[in-house]
Each structure stands twice: as structure tokens, then as C-alpha cells.
Design a protein around this motif. Sequence first.
Motif, PDB file in Angstrom:
ATOM      1  N   SER A 174       0.833  -1.196   0.000  1.00 15.03           N
ATOM      2  CA  SER A 174       0.000   0.000   0.000  1.00 15.03           C
ATOM      3  C   SER A 174       0.872   1.252   0.000  1.00 15.03           C
ATOM      4  O   SER A 174       2.049   1.222   0.359  1.00 15.03           O
ATOM      5  N   LEU A 175       0.261   2.362  -0.395  1.00 18.72           N
ATOM      6  CA  LEU A 175       0.976   3.636  -0.375  1.00 18.72           C
ATOM      7  C   LEU A 175       1.390   4.010   1.045  1.00 18.72           C
ATOM      8  O   LEU A 175       2.418   4.659   1.253  1.00 18.72           O
ATOM      9  N   GLU A 176       0.582   3.605   2.032  1.00 19.40           N
ATOM     10  CA  GLU A 176       0.929   3.894   3.430  1.00 19.40           C
ATOM     11  C   GLU A 176       2.228   3.194   3.822  1.00 19.40           C
ATOM     12  O   GLU A 176       3.105   3.782   4.466  1.00 19.40           O
ATOM     13  N   ILE A 177       2.361   1.931   3.434  1.00 17.61           N
ATOM     14  CA  ILE A 177       3.583   1.178   3.735  1.00 17.61           C
ATOM     15  C   ILE A 177       4.775   1.810   3.031  1.00 17.61           C
ATOM     16  O   ILE A 177       5.837   2.021   3.640  1.00 17.61           O
ATOM     17  N   ILE A 178       4.609   2.117   1.759  1.00 16.82           N
ATOM     18  CA  ILE A 178       5.712   2.717   1.000  1.00 16.82           C
ATOM     19  C   ILE A 178       6.122   4.050   1.615  1.00 16.82           C
ATOM     20  O   ILE A 178       7.311   4.353   1.756  1.00 16.82           O
ATOM     21  N   GLY A 179       5.132   4.860   2.012  1.00 20.35           N
ATOM     22  CA  GLY A 179       5.437   6.173   2.587  1.00 20.35           C
ATOM     23  C   GLY A 179       6.255   6.088   3.864  1.00 20.35           C
ATOM     24  O   GLY A 179       7.256   6.802   4.025  1.00 20.35           O
ATOM     25  N   ILE A 180       5.836   5.208   4.782  1.00 22.74           N
ATOM     26  CA  ILE A 180       6.579   5.065   6.037  1.00 22.74           C
ATOM     27  C   ILE A 180       7.973   4.495   5.775  1.00 22.74           C
ATOM     28  O   ILE A 180       8.974   4.932   6.371  1.00 22.74           O
ATOM     29  N   ALA A 181       8.072   3.521   4.858  1.00 21.86           N
ATOM     30  CA  ALA A 181       9.368   2.936   4.530  1.00 21.86           C
ATOM     31  C   ALA A 181      10.308   3.982   3.934  1.00 21.86           C
ATOM     32  O   ALA A 181      11.511   4.003   4.240  1.00 21.86           O
ATOM     33  N   VAL A 182       9.783   4.859   3.098  1.00 22.05           N
ATOM     34  CA  VAL A 182      10.603   5.917   2.507  1.00 22.05           C
ATOM     35  C   VAL A 182      11.088   6.887   3.578  1.00 22.05           C
ATOM     36  O   VAL A 182      12.261   7.307   3.580  1.00 22.05           O
ATOM     37  N   LEU A 183      10.216   7.247   4.512  1.00 21.05           N
ATOM     38  CA  LEU A 183      10.626   8.165   5.576  1.00 21.05           C
ATOM     39  C   LEU A 183      11.770   7.580   6.403  1.00 21.05           C
ATOM     40  O   LEU A 183      12.749   8.286   6.709  1.00 21.05           O
ATOM     41  N   TYR A 184      11.675   6.309   6.753  1.00 17.89           N
ATOM     42  CA  TYR A 184      12.768   5.706   7.530  1.00 17.89           C
ATOM     43  C   TYR A 184      14.033   5.551   6.682  1.00 17.89           C
ATOM     44  O   TYR A 184      15.154   5.633   7.209  1.00 17.89           O
ATOM     45  N   GLY A 185      13.880   5.358   5.376  1.00 16.83           N
ATOM     46  CA  GLY A 185      15.046   5.318   4.508  1.00 16.83           C
ATOM     47  C   GLY A 185      15.731   6.673   4.421  1.00 16.83           C
ATOM     48  O   GLY A 185      16.961   6.766   4.413  1.00 16.83           O
ATOM     49  N   ILE A 186      14.932   7.747   4.374  1.00 16.05           N
ATOM     50  CA  ILE A 186      15.503   9.100   4.370  1.00 16.05           C
ATOM     51  C   ILE A 186      16.240   9.367   5.682  1.00 16.05           C
ATOM     52  O   ILE A 186      17.355   9.912   5.698  1.00 16.05           O
ATOM     53  N   GLY A 187      15.619   8.979   6.801  1.00 19.83           N
ATOM     54  CA  GLY A 187      16.276   9.165   8.091  1.00 19.83           C
ATOM     55  C   GLY A 187      17.604   8.442   8.180  1.00 19.83           C
ATOM     56  O   GLY A 187      18.547   8.910   8.838  1.00 19.83           O
ATOM     57  N   ALA A 188      17.702   7.303   7.488  1.00 13.62           N
ATOM     58  CA  ALA A 188      18.956   6.539   7.516  1.00 13.62           C
ATOM     59  C   ALA A 188      20.099   7.278   6.831  1.00 13.62           C
ATOM     60  O   ALA A 188      21.275   6.929   7.027  1.00 13.62           O
ATOM     61  N   HIS A 189      19.781   8.308   6.031  1.00 16.60           N
ATOM     62  CA  HIS A 189      20.834   9.166   5.456  1.00 16.60           C
ATOM     63  C   HIS A 189      21.721   9.707   6.578  1.00 16.60           C
ATOM     64  O   HIS A 189      22.956   9.750   6.450  1.00 16.60           O
ATOM     65  N   GLY A 190      21.090  10.122   7.672  1.00 14.23           N
ATOM     66  CA  GLY A 190      21.869  10.643   8.791  1.00 14.23           C
ATOM     67  C   GLY A 190      22.736   9.580   9.424  1.00 14.23           C
ATOM     68  O   GLY A 190      23.891   9.846   9.828  1.00 14.23           O
ATOM     69  N   ILE A 191      22.220   8.359   9.537  1.00 15.11           N
ATOM     70  CA  ILE A 191      23.005   7.257  10.094  1.00 15.11           C
ATOM     71  C   ILE A 191      24.234   6.997   9.230  1.00 15.11           C
ATOM     72  O   ILE A 191      25.341   6.793   9.740  1.00 15.11           O
ATOM     73  N   MET A 192      24.046   6.994   7.907  1.00 12.13           N
ATOM     74  CA  MET A 192      25.164   6.752   7.002  1.00 12.13           C
ATOM     75  C   MET A 192      26.179   7.895   7.047  1.00 12.13           C
ATOM     76  O   MET A 192      27.380   7.686   6.878  1.00 12.13           O
ATOM     77  N   THR A 193      25.703   9.120   7.266  1.00 13.46           N
ATOM     78  CA  THR A 193      26.626  10.247   7.402  1.00 13.46           C
ATOM     79  C   THR A 193      27.518  10.062   8.624  1.00 13.46           C
ATOM     80  O   THR A 193      28.729  10.311   8.578  1.00 13.46           O
ATOM     81  N   LEU A 194      26.934   9.607   9.724  1.00 11.54           N
ATOM     82  CA  LEU A 194      27.741   9.348  10.916  1.00 11.54           C
ATOM     83  C   LEU A 194      28.781   8.269  10.650  1.00 11.54           C
ATOM     84  O   LEU A 194      29.891   8.299  11.199  1.00 11.54           O
ATOM     85  N   ASN A 195      28.439   7.311   9.804  1.00  8.66           N
ATOM     86  CA  ASN A 195      29.374   6.242   9.480  1.00  8.66           C
ATOM     87  C   ASN A 195      30.602   6.776   8.747  1.00  8.66           C
ATOM     88  O   ASN A 195      31.670   6.147   8.778  1.00  8.66           O
ATOM     89  N   ASP A 196      30.468   7.928   8.097  1.00  7.80           N
ATOM     90  CA  ASP A 196      31.591   8.514   7.358  1.00  7.80           C
ATOM     91  C   ASP A 196      32.610   9.186   8.271  1.00  7.80           C
ATOM     92  O   ASP A 196      33.695   9.558   7.798  1.00  7.80           O
ATOM     93  N   PHE A 197      32.284   9.346   9.535  1.00  8.07           N
ATOM     94  CA  PHE A 197      33.215  10.037  10.432  1.00  8.07           C
ATOM     95  C   PHE A 197      34.517   9.261  10.616  1.00  8.07           C
ATOM     96  O   PHE A 197      35.565   9.858  10.850  1.00  8.07           O
ATOM     97  N   LYS A 198      34.447   7.946  10.513  1.00 15.84           N
ATOM     98  CA  LYS A 198      35.657   7.147  10.743  1.00 15.84           C
ATOM     99  C   LYS A 198      36.638   7.228   9.579  1.00 15.84           C
ATOM    100  O   LYS A 198      37.780   6.782   9.688  1.00 15.84           O
ATOM    101  N   ALA A 199      36.197   7.813   8.449  1.00 17.17           N
ATOM    102  CA  ALA A 199      37.014   7.799   7.238  1.00 17.17           C
ATOM    103  C   ALA A 199      37.384   9.200   6.765  1.00 17.17           C
ATOM    104  O   ALA A 199      37.709   9.386   5.594  1.00 17.17           O
ATOM    105  N   ILE A 200      37.338  10.181   7.636  1.00 16.53           N
ATOM    106  CA  ILE A 200      37.558  11.566   7.215  1.00 16.53           C
ATOM    107  C   ILE A 200      38.917  11.738   6.545  1.00 16.53           C
ATOM    108  O   ILE A 200      39.024  12.346   5.469  1.00 16.53           O
ATOM    109  N   GLU A 201      39.963  11.199   7.156  1.00 12.01           N
ATOM    110  CA  GLU A 201      41.317  11.409   6.624  1.00 12.01           C
ATOM    111  C   GLU A 201      41.454  10.830   5.219  1.00 12.01           C
ATOM    112  O   GLU A 201      41.919  11.502   4.288  1.00 12.01           O
ATOM    113  N   GLY A 202      41.038   9.588   5.047  1.00 11.84           N
ATOM    114  CA  GLY A 202      41.171   8.951   3.741  1.00 11.84           C
ATOM    115  C   GLY A 202      40.250   9.554   2.705  1.00 11.84           C
ATOM    116  O   GLY A 202      40.625   9.693   1.534  1.00 11.84           O
ATOM    117  N   ASP A 203      39.027   9.931   3.116  1.00 16.78           N
ATOM    118  CA  ASP A 203      38.099  10.553   2.177  1.00 16.78           C
ATOM    119  C   ASP A 203      38.661  11.873   1.660  1.00 16.78           C
ATOM    120  O   ASP A 203      38.584  12.168   0.462  1.00 16.78           O
TER     121      ASP A 203
END
Length: 298
Positions: A174-203
Motif C-alpha cells: 500500500s501507499l501507506e507502507i511505502i510512505g513510512i518505509a521511505v521516511l525511515y530510509g531518508i532518516g537513515a541518510h543521517g546514520i550513514m553520514t555518521l558512518n563517514d566520520f571514521k574515514a575523514i582522513e582517507g576521504d
Amino acid sequence: MSLTTAHTLRRLPEPAAALQLIKPVTWFPPMWAYLCGAVSSGVSPSGQWGMVLLGVILAGPVVCGMSQAANDWCDRHVDAINEPERPIPSGRIPGRWGLWIAVAMTALSLVVGYQLGPWGFAATLLGVAAAWAYSAEPVRAKRSGWWGPGLCGLAYETLPWVTGAAVLSAGAPSLEIIGIAVLYGIGAHGIMTLNDFKAIEGDRATGLRSLPVTLGPDRAASLACLIMAAPQAMVIAILLMWDKPLHALGVAAMLAVQLAAMRVLLRDPEGKTPWYQGMGILFYISGMMIAAFALRGL
């Protein structure tokens, strides 16, 4: 003979290094998202436990494991700076074995995904494409601190959630399921950004424009917290609109704990990121399952 020389002369991968290459610690989020999708579908798993288990294995050890192997192969020059003890730069995975493992697991992903029917196979194709697009040239989405974490978040959270719902219900969610799943996927952008902190020097040395590199640790951490929190606030508002006050309260409680943890994180982003990843994210994914149960009752 030194340990380094021994690694250099190795012809076959160390079994322990091969396991480290596919990073079991990263499997849980997509496995959990797939379960959230199965729950949110509202379909009883009775008689379909095999499909649920196969989907969880596909989302975690197979597709996510493949993506980690592909990322380590494509990032071997970056890891030589950030994490020289990683399996490929350390020589414990010699030659082109890292690439061969990633390619073999790509084929395995497609074989397993085919067993989940047309919806599962289509999702597997998208997941495999996203994994290679994130790490490999010429796309290499991880060069961007915006596109890379965004693609990764949608592939880790939204795609397995929608897949779990589609496979169990044998049809489009349903569109409701897709909508909530997309919102949590967008929020995970922040989680992945935090994951980049360990690689600042090499990046920075290799030209990867992660947000910690382009914005600096303090601003990147503040933005990551905002990106994690805002979609959850939207989920709470949507659940209230759907007359699910108890579920909304549950998600709000999970968010409140995260906000408290974010205050600690922002005092020392580089030092506290590993702590936040181990604690704050637990409450993020707990909110996901609460929202999944709310969807089940619609």
C-alpha cells in the motif's frame, strides 16, 4: 618473515578475513527492515515462514554482505589510509580475490532473489544495482556526501521493508507502507553520514566529498541528527492522523531517547559517533517496528 611479508605472499584468502570482508555487523539493519515489511503487510506468516527466513537471509548475509565486499574492493586505496588492517589492504585477501568474492556474491544474490518470486527478484536487482552504483566507477555515488548516504539509506531500509511487504502479500504494498518505509530510509541518510566520520582522513586524501569532509565534523553531525529526527517526527504526525495514538506515543518515546543521545553526540561528534551508533540507532530501529505494527492494523 614479517607478518606483512606473509600477507603479501598469501595466495588464498584467510577464512576469517573473508568473513570480515562481508561485515556481519552491517547485516542487521536490512534484515530488520525486511521483518518490518513483513509485519506491516498485515499478512499472517503462517505457512510462509520459509519465505520470511529466505528474505531475511537475502537482505542481510547475501545482498548486504555482497555490498560490503564490493565496497571494500572499490575502497581498497581509501582503506589503505583509513584502515590499513582491513582484509584487502592488509593482504589477508590477496590479489583480486576481493573482486571475485563480490562478483560471486552478486550472482548468489540473484539466484536467491529469484526464489522469492517476481517482487523479490525485482527488489534484488535494484539492491544489487544500488550496491555497485554506490561503490564502483563510473557512478560511485559515495563520492557525494548527499547522494551516497541517500542511496545507501534507501537500499538498507526502504527497499527491504517494501520487499518484505510485497513478498508476503504477493502484490504491491500500500501507499501507506511505502510512505513510512521511505521516511525511515531518508532518516537513515543521517546514520550513514555518521558512518563517514571514521574515514575523514582517507576521504579527504582521495577526493571523496563526504559531509564530514565538506561541512566539518560539527556541522555534519548537526545535519545528520536533523535528518534522522525529522522523518521520525513526520511518522509520529502521520500515526496520529491515522488514529494510532499509542503507536505514535511509542515512536515518540524512541525519538526522545535519540534526542537525548544526540545532545551527547554533538558535544564531541568525532569522539562520540561510535557510542551513538551503538546506542542511538537501536531506538531508531525500534521505532521502525512500532510503526510497522501500526501499519498492520490499518
